[in-house]
Design an enzyme around this catalytic site. Structure first.
Site, PDB file in Angstrom:
ATOM      1  N   LYS A 200      14.524  -2.853 -14.374  1.00  0.00           N
ATOM      2  CA  LYS A 200      13.533  -3.606 -15.168  1.00  0.00           C
ATOM      3  C   LYS A 200      14.257  -4.565 -16.112  1.00  0.00           C
ATOM      4  O   LYS A 200      13.850  -5.712 -16.285  1.00  0.00           O
ATOM      5  CB  LYS A 200      12.635  -2.653 -15.969  1.00  0.00           C
ATOM      6  CG  LYS A 200      11.615  -1.895 -15.118  1.00  0.00           C
ATOM      7  CD  LYS A 200      10.536  -2.815 -14.576  1.00  0.00           C
ATOM      8  CE  LYS A 200       9.413  -2.045 -13.886  1.00  0.00           C
ATOM      9  NZ  LYS A 200       8.448  -2.924 -13.206  1.00  0.00           N
TER      10      LYS A 200
ATOM     11  N   LEU B 211       0.824  -1.220   0.000  1.00  0.00           N
ATOM     12  CA  LEU B 211       0.000   0.000   0.000  1.00  0.00           C
ATOM     13  C   LEU B 211       0.857   1.269   0.000  1.00  0.00           C
ATOM     14  O   LEU B 211       0.395   2.315   0.445  1.00  0.00           O
ATOM     15  CB  LEU B 211      -0.986   0.005   1.190  1.00  0.00           C
ATOM     16  CG  LEU B 211      -1.990  -1.161   1.214  1.00  0.00           C
ATOM     17  CD1 LEU B 211      -2.910  -1.046   2.434  1.00  0.00           C
ATOM     18  CD2 LEU B 211      -2.839  -1.194  -0.061  1.00  0.00           C
TER      19      LEU B 211
ATOM     20  N   SER C   1       9.030  -2.336 -18.746  1.00  0.00           N
ATOM     21  CA  SER C   1       8.613  -1.069 -19.341  1.00  0.00           C
ATOM     22  C   SER C   1       9.264  -0.836 -20.698  1.00  0.00           C
ATOM     23  O   SER C   1      10.473  -0.623 -20.775  1.00  0.00           O
ATOM     24  CB  SER C   1       8.990   0.081 -18.399  1.00  0.00           C
ATOM     25  OG  SER C   1       8.804   1.310 -19.069  1.00  0.00           O
TER      26      SER C   1
ATOM     27  N   TYR D 293      15.756   2.956 -12.772  1.00  0.00           N
ATOM     28  CA  TYR D 293      14.481   2.243 -12.932  1.00  0.00           C
ATOM     29  C   TYR D 293      14.542   1.307 -14.136  1.00  0.00           C
ATOM     30  O   TYR D 293      14.171   0.131 -14.059  1.00  0.00           O
ATOM     31  CB  TYR D 293      13.358   3.282 -13.113  1.00  0.00           C
ATOM     32  CG  TYR D 293      12.025   2.711 -13.539  1.00  0.00           C
ATOM     33  CD1 TYR D 293      11.156   2.131 -12.613  1.00  0.00           C
ATOM     34  CD2 TYR D 293      11.605   2.772 -14.877  1.00  0.00           C
ATOM     35  CE1 TYR D 293       9.927   1.620 -13.000  1.00  0.00           C
ATOM     36  CE2 TYR D 293      10.378   2.258 -15.276  1.00  0.00           C
ATOM     37  CZ  TYR D 293       9.540   1.691 -14.340  1.00  0.00           C
ATOM     38  OH  TYR D 293       8.315   1.177 -14.734  1.00  0.00           O
TER      39      TYR D 293
ATOM     40  N   ILE E  49       7.775   2.868  -9.045  1.00  0.00           N
ATOM     41  CA  ILE E  49       7.477   3.166 -10.455  1.00  0.00           C
ATOM     42  C   ILE E  49       8.003   4.513 -10.941  1.00  0.00           C
ATOM     43  O   ILE E  49       7.817   4.847 -12.111  1.00  0.00           O
ATOM     44  CB  ILE E  49       5.954   3.112 -10.757  1.00  0.00           C
ATOM     45  CG1 ILE E  49       5.203   4.205  -9.989  1.00  0.00           C
ATOM     46  CG2 ILE E  49       5.395   1.744 -10.469  1.00  0.00           C
ATOM     47  CD1 ILE E  49       3.873   4.550 -10.634  1.00  0.00           C
TER      48      ILE E  49
ATOM     49  N   ALA F 271       3.973  -5.217  -8.641  1.00  0.00           N
ATOM     50  CA  ALA F 271       4.487  -4.317  -7.590  1.00  0.00           C
ATOM     51  C   ALA F 271       5.855  -3.785  -7.980  1.00  0.00           C
ATOM     52  O   ALA F 271       6.714  -4.541  -8.421  1.00  0.00           O
ATOM     53  CB  ALA F 271       4.582  -5.058  -6.257  1.00  0.00           C
TER      54      ALA F 271
END
Ligand SMILES: NC(=O)c1ccc[n+]([C@@H]2O[C@H](COP(=O)([O-])OP(=O)(O)OC[C@H]3O[C@@H](n4cnc5c(N)ncnc54)[C@H](O)[C@@H]3O)[C@@H](O)[C@H]2O)c1
Length: 308
Positions: free
Chosen positions: A145, A33, A116, A141, A76, A73
């Site tokens: 990925k 969360l 991505s 990031y 991001i 998850a």
């Protein structure tokens, strides 16, 4: 099937979890969360609140009896990954590995990993690229990925895990949060709701701003349904259509039936000029094609936004 959806309280993962429930699967959502919301959780899904990098997450993935893990998850934000690459890697590399190792011990059948396409290819030359285009990650990031994709290759080759990587283009739709750095559709809609004129960033030689492949979340959800049964390896998931930011801003105004002026600003560090994905492989092997055009997807997104 018994499926663990990580990030299933977030924008995309919650809609994937919902579609899996509707297709008759038994779904457990794992989410800390940090950006997701409890109200996004499908009521029929079980929910475990934990960090994907935690021992609790490993225990769940190892003992939950899942056939499939669908891994949404992630940390991001590209700028956040630049500011704190260690924190980014804790979720996006170590969190992933935690689940892969637990899945290996539990003889998991399939792991669907969300990557991505907007990030791993780096700067493109002005035409949609296929999966064979070399990856040139330009941010922590994107590096994480790409590392995740390579880890999946390793688990497929060494441990016989069924793996599917979905490289998303720029996703928009209901439930997207207008973060300061991402989610331009959500930001534009917020501007229209609040009467705040947006700033469009553009390079000097691109009067309409940068170009992106905007893909509706409903199409992304269908790719995740297809990936349960079909495919192996990496798939671009987008529309192949590049839209510049000014064109997008006009389309959002049309969808909303409202008009507003905008400001202009210079490009920010790390902004990619052009990004669009050739998705022929997904059509051939997953039987997946995008179905929503920009006007249709924006109309559905605006309808959701005005209900909020
Ligand atoms: N939105 C896009 O345009 C886009 C494009 C390409 C790829 N992606 C990928 O799609 C996935 C979902 O993104 P989104 O746009 O729905 O973002 P989101 O922030 O709405 O969803 C991410 C979810 O993961 C949860 N989460 C984050 N870190 C966690 C951790 N360490 N442990 C447990 N839960 C954690 C968050 O609480 C949230 O619910 C991400 O992997 C993202 O990298 C998104």
């Amino acid at each position: 099937m018994k499926i663990l959806v990580t990030g299933g309280a977030g924008f995309i993962g919650s809609q994937v979890a919902q579609a899996y429930v509707q297709a008759g699967h038994q779904v457990t959502v794992l989410d800390d969360l940090s950006s997701g919301k409890r109200e996004n959780l499908p009521p029929q899904a079980e929910f475990v609140e934990a960090d994907i990098a935690s021992p609790q997450a490993a225990e769940l993935a190892a003992t939950g009896g899942f056939q499939v893990i669908n891994h949404h998850a992630a940390q991001i934000s590209v700028p956040a990954s630049v500011a704190d690459p260690v924190h980014d890697a804790q979720s996006n590399v170590l969190g992933l590995l935690n689940l892969l190792e637990a899945g290996r011990r539990a003889k998991l059948e399939r792991f669907i990993f969300v990557s991505s396409g907007g990030a791993v290819y780096g700067e493109l030359e002005g035409a949609p690229v296929s999966e064979s285009f070399p990856a040139r990650p330009m941010s922590p990031y994107a590096v994480a990925k790409r590392a995740g994709e390579l880890y999946l290759d390793y688990y497929a080759a060494q441990h016989g895990l069924g793996t599917v990587v979905l490289r998303y283009a720029n996703v928009y739709g209901p439930r997207q949060i207008p973060h300061a750095e991402a989610g331009v559709v959500a930001i534009f809609m917020d501007c229209l709701v609040n009467g705040v004129e947006p700033t469009i960033y553009r390079p000097e030689d691109m009067p309409g701003g940068m170009k992106r492949d905007y893909t509706f979340v409903g199409d992304i959800v269908r790719a995740n349904l297809a990936a349960l049964e079909r495919g192996h390896g990496i798939y671009n998931i987008g529309t192949g259509v590049a839209t510049d930011t000014l064109e997008l801003w006009r389309a959002v105004q049309r969808a909303a039936g409202r008009e507003l002026a905008n400001h202009w600003g210079p490009v920010r560090a790390g902004d990619i000029r052009y990004s669009a994905l050739d998705c022929a492989k997904a059509a051939d092997e997953l039987g997946w094609r995008p179905q929503s055009g920009l006007a249709d997807g924006l109309a559905q997104t605006w309808a959701w936004r005005t209900e909020q």
